[in-house]
Design a protein around this motif. Sequence first.
Motif, PDB file in Angstrom:
ATOM      1  N   PRO A 122       0.812  -1.222   0.000  1.00 49.53           N
ATOM      2  CA  PRO A 122       0.000   0.000   0.000  1.00 49.53           C
ATOM      3  C   PRO A 122       0.849   1.278   0.000  1.00 49.53           C
ATOM      4  O   PRO A 122       0.513   2.249  -0.669  1.00 49.53           O
ATOM      5  N   VAL A 174       2.179   1.915  -3.553  1.00 47.99           N
ATOM      6  CA  VAL A 174       1.101   2.392  -4.435  1.00 47.99           C
ATOM      7  C   VAL A 174       0.779   3.849  -4.112  1.00 47.99           C
ATOM      8  O   VAL A 174       0.582   4.670  -5.010  1.00 47.99           O
ATOM      9  N   LEU A 175       0.741   4.188  -2.825  1.00 48.86           N
ATOM     10  CA  LEU A 175       0.479   5.568  -2.414  1.00 48.86           C
ATOM     11  C   LEU A 175       1.541   6.503  -2.983  1.00 48.86           C
ATOM     12  O   LEU A 175       1.227   7.543  -3.575  1.00 48.86           O
ATOM     13  N   ASN A 190       1.160   6.779  -6.837  1.00 48.84           N
ATOM     14  CA  ASN A 190       0.008   7.564  -7.253  1.00 48.84           C
ATOM     15  C   ASN A 190       0.187   9.049  -6.973  1.00 48.84           C
ATOM     16  O   ASN A 190      -0.196   9.890  -7.792  1.00 48.84           O
ATOM     17  N   TYR A 212      -4.961   2.687 -10.191  1.00 55.30           N
ATOM     18  CA  TYR A 212      -6.189   2.725  -9.400  1.00 55.30           C
ATOM     19  C   TYR A 212      -6.547   1.330  -8.907  1.00 55.30           C
ATOM     20  O   TYR A 212      -6.998   1.172  -7.774  1.00 55.30           O
ATOM     21  N   PHE A 256      -4.663   0.399  -5.838  1.00 57.41           N
ATOM     22  CA  PHE A 256      -5.180   1.232  -4.748  1.00 57.41           C
ATOM     23  C   PHE A 256      -6.485   0.633  -4.205  1.00 57.41           C
ATOM     24  O   PHE A 256      -6.662   0.519  -2.987  1.00 57.41           O
ATOM     25  N   SER A 262      -6.846  -1.031  -0.525  1.00 54.92           N
ATOM     26  CA  SER A 262      -7.805  -0.419   0.400  1.00 54.92           C
ATOM     27  C   SER A 262      -8.706  -1.476   1.034  1.00 54.92           C
ATOM     28  O   SER A 262      -8.942  -1.459   2.247  1.00 54.92           O
ATOM     29  N   TYR A 319      -5.665   5.585   4.641  1.00 55.59           N
ATOM     30  CA  TYR A 319      -4.996   5.324   3.362  1.00 55.59           C
ATOM     31  C   TYR A 319      -5.793   5.912   2.204  1.00 55.59           C
ATOM     32  O   TYR A 319      -5.232   6.557   1.309  1.00 55.59           O
ATOM     33  N   SER A 342      -4.525   8.993  -0.025  1.00 52.81           N
ATOM     34  CA  SER A 342      -4.409   8.800  -1.471  1.00 52.81           C
ATOM     35  C   SER A 342      -5.185   9.859  -2.238  1.00 52.81           C
ATOM     36  O   SER A 342      -4.665  10.456  -3.190  1.00 52.81           O
TER      37      SER A 342
END
Length: 129
Positions: free
Chosen positions: A39, A42-43, A46, A80, A83, A87, A101, A105
């Motif tokens: 996570p 990815v954060l 993004n 996405y 994400f 999540s 999170y 994001s």
Amino acid sequence: MTSPPTARTVLRRAALAAAGGAVGTAARLGLGMLIADAPASVLVANIVGAMLLGILTARLPASDLRILLGTGVLGGFTTYSAFAVDSIGLWSASPALAAGYVAASLIGGLLAAWIGLRVGGSLGRRSAS
């Protein structure tokens, strides 16, 4: 009214997006190897991608280069779907962490895109003077 692009233009742009996507996806994989927490990687991807896309959008007119870099590279770098899956995975472990999170994001991505558009726009004004 503008005419639709030719088949040759559509194929060229699709090839540019695909080539850029391969580069962006490889970069995201590399980032995921550097940041072991899925996570978190990815954060970062993004938010960084949103800022870079903002800069790119402010600096480049709609063009083949913007398709290569924006749609392709940054489209492949940001994600996405990861994400969304992350999540839901976080939600089952800790709803509060998942909510944080999602908020980080969305707010971080919007803020990064805004900063990117501002930075990209100011770079254009500086180079014109």
